[in-house]
Motif scaffolding. Structure first.
Motif, PDB file in Angstrom:
ATOM      1  N   GLU A   1       0.826  -1.219   0.000  1.00 10.66           N
ATOM      2  CA  GLU A   1       0.000   0.000   0.000  1.00 10.66           C
ATOM      3  C   GLU A   1       0.854   1.260   0.000  1.00 10.66           C
ATOM      4  OE1 GLU A   1      -3.519   0.575   0.320  1.00 10.66           O
ATOM      5  OE2 GLU A   1      -3.783  -1.540  -0.225  1.00 10.66           O
ATOM      6  N   VAL A   2       2.040   1.183   0.593  1.00 15.03           N
ATOM      7  CA  VAL A   2       2.855   2.394   0.763  1.00 15.03           C
ATOM      8  C   VAL A   2       4.223   2.342   0.080  1.00 15.03           C
ATOM      9  CG1 VAL A   2       1.709   3.146   2.879  1.00 15.03           C
ATOM     10  CG2 VAL A   2       3.641   1.570   3.041  1.00 15.03           C
ATOM     11  N   PHE A   3       4.579   1.179  -0.456  1.00 14.73           N
ATOM     12  CA  PHE A   3       5.845   1.031  -1.159  1.00 14.73           C
ATOM     13  C   PHE A   3       5.601   0.429  -2.530  1.00 14.73           C
ATOM     14  CE2 PHE A   3       7.124   0.526   3.358  1.00 14.73           C
ATOM     15  CZ  PHE A   3       8.038   1.551   3.436  1.00 14.73           C
ATOM     16  N   ASP A   4       6.419   0.824  -3.520  1.00 12.30           N
ATOM     17  CA  ASP A   4       6.335   0.170  -4.826  1.00 12.30           C
ATOM     18  C   ASP A   4       7.178  -1.112  -4.792  1.00 12.30           C
ATOM     19  OD1 ASP A   4       9.066   0.854  -5.386  1.00 12.30           O
ATOM     20  OD2 ASP A   4       8.474   2.678  -6.427  1.00 12.30           O
ATOM     21  N   GLU A   5       7.155  -1.863  -5.886  1.00  8.15           N
ATOM     22  CA  GLU A   5       7.866  -3.158  -5.904  1.00  8.15           C
ATOM     23  C   GLU A   5       9.354  -3.026  -5.649  1.00  8.15           C
ATOM     24  OE1 GLU A   5       7.026  -5.581  -9.303  1.00  8.15           O
ATOM     25  OE2 GLU A   5       5.035  -6.106  -8.553  1.00  8.15           O
ATOM     26  N   ALA A   6       9.986  -2.014  -6.240  1.00  7.31           N
ATOM     27  CA  ALA A   6      11.432  -1.833  -6.038  1.00  7.31           C
ATOM     28  C   ALA A   6      11.731  -1.521  -4.578  1.00  7.31           C
ATOM     29  CB  ALA A   6      11.960  -0.723  -6.946  1.00  7.31           C
ATOM     30  N   GLN A   7      10.865  -0.762  -3.938  1.00 12.96           N
ATOM     31  CA  GLN A   7      11.061  -0.435  -2.532  1.00 12.96           C
ATOM     32  C   GLN A   7      10.837  -1.658  -1.638  1.00 12.96           C
ATOM     33  OE1 GLN A   7       8.277   2.824  -2.545  1.00 12.96           O
ATOM     34  NE2 GLN A   7       9.933   4.341  -2.622  1.00 12.96           N
ATOM     35  N   ILE A   8       9.816  -2.450  -1.946  1.00 11.45           N
ATOM     36  CA  ILE A   8       9.595  -3.683  -1.182  1.00 11.45           C
ATOM     37  C   ILE A   8      10.786  -4.617  -1.338  1.00 11.45           C
ATOM     38  CG2 ILE A   8       8.195  -5.790  -1.015  1.00 11.45           C
ATOM     39  CD1 ILE A   8       5.741  -4.027  -1.687  1.00 11.45           C
ATOM     40  N   ALA A   9      11.272  -4.747  -2.555  1.00 10.40           N
ATOM     41  CA  ALA A   9      12.453  -5.598  -2.784  1.00 10.40           C
ATOM     42  C   ALA A   9      13.636  -5.087  -1.964  1.00 10.40           C
ATOM     43  CB  ALA A   9      12.802  -5.631  -4.263  1.00 10.40           C
ATOM     44  N   ALA A  10      13.848  -3.772  -1.958  1.00  6.30           N
ATOM     45  CA  ALA A  10      14.960  -3.193  -1.208  1.00  6.30           C
ATOM     46  C   ALA A  10      14.805  -3.451   0.291  1.00  6.30           C
ATOM     47  CB  ALA A  10      15.061  -1.692  -1.486  1.00  6.30           C
ATOM     48  N   LEU A  11      13.586  -3.338   0.796  1.00  4.11           N
ATOM     49  CA  LEU A  11      13.347  -3.600   2.218  1.00  4.11           C
ATOM     50  C   LEU A  11      13.573  -5.069   2.569  1.00  4.11           C
ATOM     51  CD1 LEU A  11      10.232  -1.339   2.747  1.00  4.11           C
ATOM     52  CD2 LEU A  11      12.500  -1.008   3.776  1.00  4.11           C
ATOM     53  N   ILE A  12      13.140  -5.963   1.687  1.00  6.31           N
ATOM     54  CA  ILE A  12      13.386  -7.390   1.930  1.00  6.31           C
ATOM     55  C   ILE A  12      14.884  -7.677   1.933  1.00  6.31           C
ATOM     56  CG2 ILE A  12      13.126  -9.718   0.950  1.00  6.31           C
ATOM     57  CD1 ILE A  12      10.267  -8.790   0.043  1.00  6.31           C
ATOM     58  N   TRP A  13      15.614  -7.083   0.997  1.00  7.04           N
ATOM     59  CA  TRP A  13      17.064  -7.269   0.985  1.00  7.04           C
ATOM     60  C   TRP A  13      17.711  -6.682   2.230  1.00  7.04           C
ATOM     61  CZ3 TRP A  13      19.397 -10.923  -1.196  1.00  7.04           C
ATOM     62  CH2 TRP A  13      19.013 -11.404  -2.448  1.00  7.04           C
ATOM     63  N   ALA A  14      17.274  -5.490   2.643  1.00 11.30           N
ATOM     64  CA  ALA A  14      17.844  -4.870   3.844  1.00 11.30           C
ATOM     65  C   ALA A  14      17.614  -5.763   5.064  1.00 11.30           C
ATOM     66  CB  ALA A  14      17.239  -3.488   4.064  1.00 11.30           C
ATOM     67  N   ALA A  15      16.411  -6.290   5.197  1.00 16.46           N
ATOM     68  CA  ALA A  15      16.111  -7.178   6.329  1.00 16.46           C
ATOM     69  C   ALA A  15      16.925  -8.466   6.245  1.00 16.46           C
ATOM     70  CB  ALA A  15      14.617  -7.489   6.375  1.00 16.46           C
ATOM     71  N   THR A  16      17.071  -9.002   5.059  1.00 18.76           N
ATOM     72  CA  THR A  16      17.833 -10.242   4.877  1.00 18.76           C
ATOM     73  C   THR A  16      19.308 -10.034   5.217  1.00 18.76           C
ATOM     74  OG1 THR A  16      16.288 -10.994   3.175  1.00 18.76           O
ATOM     75  CG2 THR A  16      18.500 -11.981   3.159  1.00 18.76           C
ATOM     76  N   VAL A  17      19.870  -8.943   4.749  1.00 23.86           N
ATOM     77  CA  VAL A  17      21.285  -8.673   5.003  1.00 23.86           C
ATOM     78  C   VAL A  17      21.545  -8.443   6.486  1.00 23.86           C
ATOM     79  CG1 VAL A  17      23.180  -7.045   4.571  1.00 23.86           C
ATOM     80  CG2 VAL A  17      21.784  -7.871   2.660  1.00 23.86           C
ATOM     81  N   ILE A  18      20.717  -7.645   7.160  1.00 25.53           N
ATOM     82  CA  ILE A  18      20.970  -7.406   8.582  1.00 25.53           C
ATOM     83  C   ILE A  18      20.772  -8.685   9.383  1.00 25.53           C
ATOM     84  CG2 ILE A  18      18.667  -6.537   9.226  1.00 25.53           C
ATOM     85  CD1 ILE A  18      22.128  -5.428  10.622  1.00 25.53           C
ATOM     86  N   ASN A  19      19.811  -9.517   8.988  1.00 27.05           N
ATOM     87  CA  ASN A  19      19.655 -10.794   9.682  1.00 27.05           C
ATOM     88  C   ASN A  19      20.903 -11.653   9.530  1.00 27.05           C
ATOM     89  OD1 ASN A  19      16.949 -11.571  11.061  1.00 27.05           O
ATOM     90  ND2 ASN A  19      16.366 -10.241   9.363  1.00 27.05           N
ATOM     91  N   ALA A  20      21.492 -11.656   8.350  1.00 24.26           N
ATOM     92  CA  ALA A  20      22.737 -12.410   8.142  1.00 24.26           C
ATOM     93  C   ALA A  20      23.864 -11.824   8.991  1.00 24.26           C
ATOM     94  CB  ALA A  20      23.115 -12.415   6.665  1.00 24.26           C
ATOM     95  N   TYR A  21      23.980 -10.498   8.984  1.00 29.36           N
ATOM     96  CA  TYR A  21      25.021  -9.867   9.801  1.00 29.36           C
ATOM     97  C   TYR A  21      24.795 -10.119  11.290  1.00 29.36           C
ATOM     98  CZ  TYR A  21      27.726  -7.309   6.284  1.00 29.36           C
ATOM     99  OH  TYR A  21      28.559  -6.971   5.251  1.00 29.36           O
ATOM    100  N   ASN A  22      23.543 -10.120  11.739  1.00 30.69           N
ATOM    101  CA  ASN A  22      23.265 -10.446  13.144  1.00 30.69           C
ATOM    102  C   ASN A  22      23.806 -11.823  13.480  1.00 30.69           C
ATOM    103  OD1 ASN A  22      19.885  -8.995  13.359  1.00 30.69           O
ATOM    104  ND2 ASN A  22      21.859  -7.990  13.515  1.00 30.69           N
ATOM    105  N   ARG A  23      23.571 -12.775  12.616  1.00 28.99           N
ATOM    106  CA  ARG A  23      24.012 -14.138  12.878  1.00 28.99           C
ATOM    107  C   ARG A  23      25.532 -14.248  12.895  1.00 28.99           C
ATOM    108  NH1 ARG A  23      19.122 -13.661  11.960  1.00 28.99           N
ATOM    109  NH2 ARG A  23      17.558 -15.270  12.277  1.00 28.99           N
ATOM    110  N   ILE A  24      26.184 -13.512  12.018  1.00 24.55           N
ATOM    111  CA  ILE A  24      27.651 -13.488  11.993  1.00 24.55           C
ATOM    112  C   ILE A  24      28.179 -12.878  13.290  1.00 24.55           C
ATOM    113  CG2 ILE A  24      29.647 -12.389  10.886  1.00 24.55           C
ATOM    114  CD1 ILE A  24      27.984 -12.685   8.202  1.00 24.55           C
ATOM    115  N   ALA A  25      27.647 -11.733  13.672  1.00 24.18           N
ATOM    116  CA  ALA A  25      28.134 -11.043  14.879  1.00 24.18           C
ATOM    117  C   ALA A  25      27.888 -11.866  16.137  1.00 24.18           C
ATOM    118  CB  ALA A  25      27.476  -9.670  14.997  1.00 24.18           C
ATOM    119  N   ILE A  26      26.718 -12.503  16.207  1.00 26.72           N
ATOM    120  CA  ILE A  26      26.405 -13.316  17.386  1.00 26.72           C
ATOM    121  C   ILE A  26      27.264 -14.580  17.418  1.00 26.72           C
ATOM    122  CG2 ILE A  26      24.608 -14.723  18.466  1.00 26.72           C
ATOM    123  CD1 ILE A  26      22.604 -12.510  17.452  1.00 26.72           C
TER     124      ILE A  26
END
Length: 163
Positions: free
Chosen positions: A122-147
């Motif tokens: 409703e508030v993001f276009d497809e490119a923005q949703i894709a970017a948000l999914i990538w941002a969440a995926t990358v930080i989750n990976a970095y969280n796992r590395i750091a932990i």
């Protein structure tokens, strides 16, 4: 067991530099995709902080709260982020991004519900949703590395102002 009592952990950058570089490249590509899609850097920091809160990653919380402050984020919003649903401090757009971040981070709790995705659409276009999914995926990976490697928080300083 406290960090001072723990065993020494692998230094991933030193031991597997090619994989570490690839992770850095993935992060860079995700940041570029967000910039190209016009996703606000401040919103990306909220995404990174929220995922790091859920995962309990002290190193990433230290880093991204500092980066968020440099980007102009307020202390009040950073402190309230863990309870964003109960506050009036976040916009509809931010709420949609935070809900999507939580769903991606907690994917084992029921996948990414259609209602969460629809609210984001409703508030993001497809490119923005894709970017948000990538941002969440990358930080989750970095969280796992750091932990997993017990990276110690406290020493990170933002290099330059993000605005």
């Amino acid at each position: 067991m406290s960090n001072s009592d723990s065993i020494s952990r692998v230094a991933l950058k030193k031991t597997t530099p090619d994989v570490s570089a690839a992770m850095g490249s993935l992060h860079g590509a995700a940041v570029s995709a967000a910039r190209d899609a016009k996703v606000e850097p401040e919103l990306l920091e909220l995404v990174r902080i929220r995922a790091s809160q859920i995962n309990g990653c002290a190193f990433c919380l230290d880093m991204h709260t500092k980066d968020a402050r440099v980007a102009g984020e307020t202390e009040q919003r950073i402190y309230a982020l863990n309870a964003w649903r109960e506050t009036p401090f976040f916009s509809e757009r931010e709420r949609a991004a935070l809900a999507l971040t939580e769903a991606v981070t907690l994917v084992h709790d029921g996948r990414v519900p259609d209602a969460v995705y629809a609210a984001a659409a409703e508030v993001f276009d497809e490119a923005q949703i894709a970017a948000l999914i990538w941002a969440a995926t990358v930080i989750n990976a970095y969280n796992r590395i750091a932990i997993a490697t017990r990276m110690v928080p406290g020493g990170y300083q933002p290099a330059v102002e993000k605005k």
